[in-house]
Design a protein around this motif. Structure first.
Motif, PDB file in Angstrom:
ATOM      1  N   UNK A 121      12.418  12.535  -0.741  1.00  0.00           N
ATOM      2  CA  UNK A 121      12.985  12.145  -2.026  1.00  0.00           C
ATOM      3  C   UNK A 121      12.370  10.913  -2.655  1.00  0.00           C
ATOM      4  N   UNK A 122      11.270  10.424  -2.084  1.00  0.00           N
ATOM      5  CA  UNK A 122      10.612   9.235  -2.629  1.00  0.00           C
ATOM      6  C   UNK A 122       9.569   9.614  -3.684  1.00  0.00           C
ATOM      7  N   UNK A 123       9.227   8.635  -4.490  1.00  0.00           N
ATOM      8  CA  UNK A 123       8.197   8.817  -5.510  1.00  0.00           C
ATOM      9  C   UNK A 123       6.939   8.043  -5.139  1.00  0.00           C
ATOM     10  N   UNK A 124       5.796   8.557  -5.588  1.00  0.00           N
ATOM     11  CA  UNK A 124       4.507   7.867  -5.472  1.00  0.00           C
ATOM     12  C   UNK A 124       4.012   7.639  -6.890  1.00  0.00           C
ATOM     13  N   UNK A 125       3.679   6.405  -7.216  1.00  0.00           N
ATOM     14  CA  UNK A 125       3.329   6.045  -8.588  1.00  0.00           C
ATOM     15  C   UNK A 125       1.814   5.933  -8.745  1.00  0.00           C
ATOM     16  N   UNK A 126       1.301   6.534  -9.811  1.00  0.00           N
ATOM     17  CA  UNK A 126      -0.113   6.389 -10.165  1.00  0.00           C
ATOM     18  C   UNK A 126      -0.253   5.198 -11.108  1.00  0.00           C
ATOM     19  N   UNK A 127      -1.198   4.287 -10.772  1.00  0.00           N
ATOM     20  CA  UNK A 127      -1.408   3.068 -11.555  1.00  0.00           C
ATOM     21  C   UNK A 127      -2.835   3.103 -12.128  1.00  0.00           C
ATOM     22  N   UNK A 128      -3.033   3.731 -13.277  1.00  0.00           N
ATOM     23  CA  UNK A 128      -4.386   3.926 -13.812  1.00  0.00           C
ATOM     24  C   UNK A 128      -5.038   2.666 -14.357  1.00  0.00           C
ATOM     25  N   UNK A 129      -4.272   1.593 -14.532  1.00  0.00           N
ATOM     26  CA  UNK A 129      -4.840   0.378 -15.111  1.00  0.00           C
ATOM     27  C   UNK A 129      -5.577  -0.496 -14.105  1.00  0.00           C
ATOM     28  N   UNK A 130      -5.648  -0.059 -12.848  1.00  0.00           N
ATOM     29  CA  UNK A 130      -6.453  -0.787 -11.864  1.00  0.00           C
ATOM     30  C   UNK A 130      -7.217   0.213 -11.011  1.00  0.00           C
ATOM     31  N   UNK A 131      -8.353  -0.208 -10.461  1.00  0.00           N
ATOM     32  CA  UNK A 131      -9.259   0.735  -9.812  1.00  0.00           C
ATOM     33  C   UNK A 131      -9.768   0.223  -8.469  1.00  0.00           C
ATOM     34  N   UNK A 132     -10.196   1.174  -7.631  1.00  0.00           N
ATOM     35  CA  UNK A 132     -10.928   0.828  -6.422  1.00  0.00           C
ATOM     36  C   UNK A 132     -12.170   1.705  -6.334  1.00  0.00           C
ATOM     37  N   UNK A 133     -13.206   1.199  -5.674  1.00  0.00           N
ATOM     38  CA  UNK A 133     -14.533   1.809  -5.684  1.00  0.00           C
ATOM     39  C   UNK A 133     -14.953   2.138  -4.256  1.00  0.00           C
ATOM     40  N   UNK A 134     -15.191   3.406  -4.001  1.00  0.00           N
ATOM     41  CA  UNK A 134     -15.509   3.866  -2.654  1.00  0.00           C
ATOM     42  C   UNK A 134     -16.987   4.242  -2.564  1.00  0.00           C
ATOM     43  N   UNK A 135     -17.644   3.803  -1.512  1.00  0.00           N
ATOM     44  CA  UNK A 135     -19.039   4.155  -1.279  1.00  0.00           C
ATOM     45  C   UNK A 135     -19.107   5.510  -0.593  1.00  0.00           C
TER      46      UNK A 135
END
Length: 341
Positions: free
Chosen positions: A208-222
């Motif tokens: 019953x929990x939510x996961x929030x998408x935060x598009x205003x910040x980013x991470x960069x994966x190699x």
């Protein structure tokens, strides 16, 4: 803004949670320095960093120790490497050694916007929110393959409504989440050598929990640049992913779909009519590339190579999945035979 200023800023706003960063690392001497720098320079100041060195044979441990001399909020845990672990067991060990508060699981070959934690953590104040995840990008793509991946990620992650839909379907996991909720739903499953993050996300949603998408910040994966190495890596991923997706009909059909490419190509040499089936096999990938063209903001010209990029990644993963299925089926047959005897 120095550390004291950042502390004053957040203390004035009330309760400030401790963020325990969990970083599993194996032979990451090339990237771990920048990754640590991005975490140490977060605008949110109350952070501890736990590096689990998974039997590295390069300078990873030495580099981490150099940072420990300068920063008091970094801890190093050395463990012996076990091939079948992947990231899962090192991450679990790191979480078990973390203090109560918020967990932030990171990759040692990735770096994060300086406001990543600050932007994500505000959503965790809501009791029904278990975790959050920012937008992912490709770290410094250089070859056609990684630039295709960059086009793919930008097209996919810039479509905010679609990402929210994927999160609700359990396809995307949170990387910042509450430690209490982590244990409440049973944490990462150590029997899964791949897909443990999605498995965790699915259990969060079922609880019953939510996961929030935060598009205003980013991470960069190699990511791996060379297709030949990608093929080897994704075959292993397919083998590891078997346990997680074997009961998911959609994922199994997807593996069958990509595996069909090889017999289709062979049949084209027998009867030219199969060329039409081969074109039909490729066409959905071009439709997806057209969809990403609408939202991608960079490397759009690589849309033409998109199907080749997908096949390089998905075909070996599908073959790895089939290989794992055959091996496990063979082992079950042997066990049945031994029981009968």
């Amino acid at each position: 803004m120095d550390l004291s200023d950042r502390l004053n800023k957040f203390n004035s706003g009330g309760l400030m949670h401790l963020i325990s960063v969990i970083m599993a690392a194996r032979n990451e001497e090339e990237y771990i320095g920048k990754s640590l720098e991005s975490l140490l320079n977060q605008t949110y100041p109350n952070i501890e960093i736990i590096v689990i060195n998974d039997g590295s044979t390069d300078r990873t441990e030495e580099i981490v120790k150099e940072y420990i001399k300068k920063y008091k909020n970094i801890r190093l845990i050395n463990i012996e490497h076990e091939r079948e672990w992947g990231c899962i067991v090192p991450r679990i060990i790191g979480i078990e050694n973390a203090k109560e508060g918020i967990l932030f699981v990171v990759d040692a070959d990735a770096y994060y916007d300086k406001d990543y934690v600050e932007k994500c953590i505000k959503y965790l104040e809501e009791p029904n929110v278990a975790g959050a995840v920012g937008r992912i990008r490709v770290w410094d793509p250089k070859t056609w393959f990684s630039k295709c991946r960059d086009f793919h990620y930008r097209g996919r992650w810039n479509d905010i409504e679609n990402i929210k839909k994927e999160i609700k379907e359990g396809k995307i996991a949170p990387w910042i989440f509450k430690k209490s909720v982590y244990y409440e739903v049973g944490g990462y499953n150590p029997s899964l050598s791949y897909g443990e993050d999605r498995d965790f996300a699915i259990r969060l949603l079922k609880a019953g929990y939510e996961i929030v998408f935060v598009p205003e910040t980013e991470w960069y994966h190699k990511w791996e640049e060379i297709p030949s190495k990608v093929i080897k890596t994704h075959f292993r991923i397919g083998v590891k992913n078997y346990e997680f997706i074997k009961k998911n009909r959609v994922e199994v059909v997807k593996k069958m779909y990509f595996s069909a490419l090889i017999p289709l190509i062979a049949l084209c040499f027998v009867k030219p009519i199969f060329l039409f089936l081969l074109l039909a096999h490729v066409s959905p990938l071009y439709f997806k590339a057209l969809k990403f063209l609408r939202t991608a903001d960079k490397n759009r010209k690589y849309a033409l190579l998109f199907p080749f990029y997908i096949y390089v990644a998905e075909l070996p993963a599908s073959l790895g999945f089939l290989y794992a299925a055959i091996i496990r089926g063979y082992k079950k047959l042997i066990n049945i035979s031994l029981n009968i005897l």
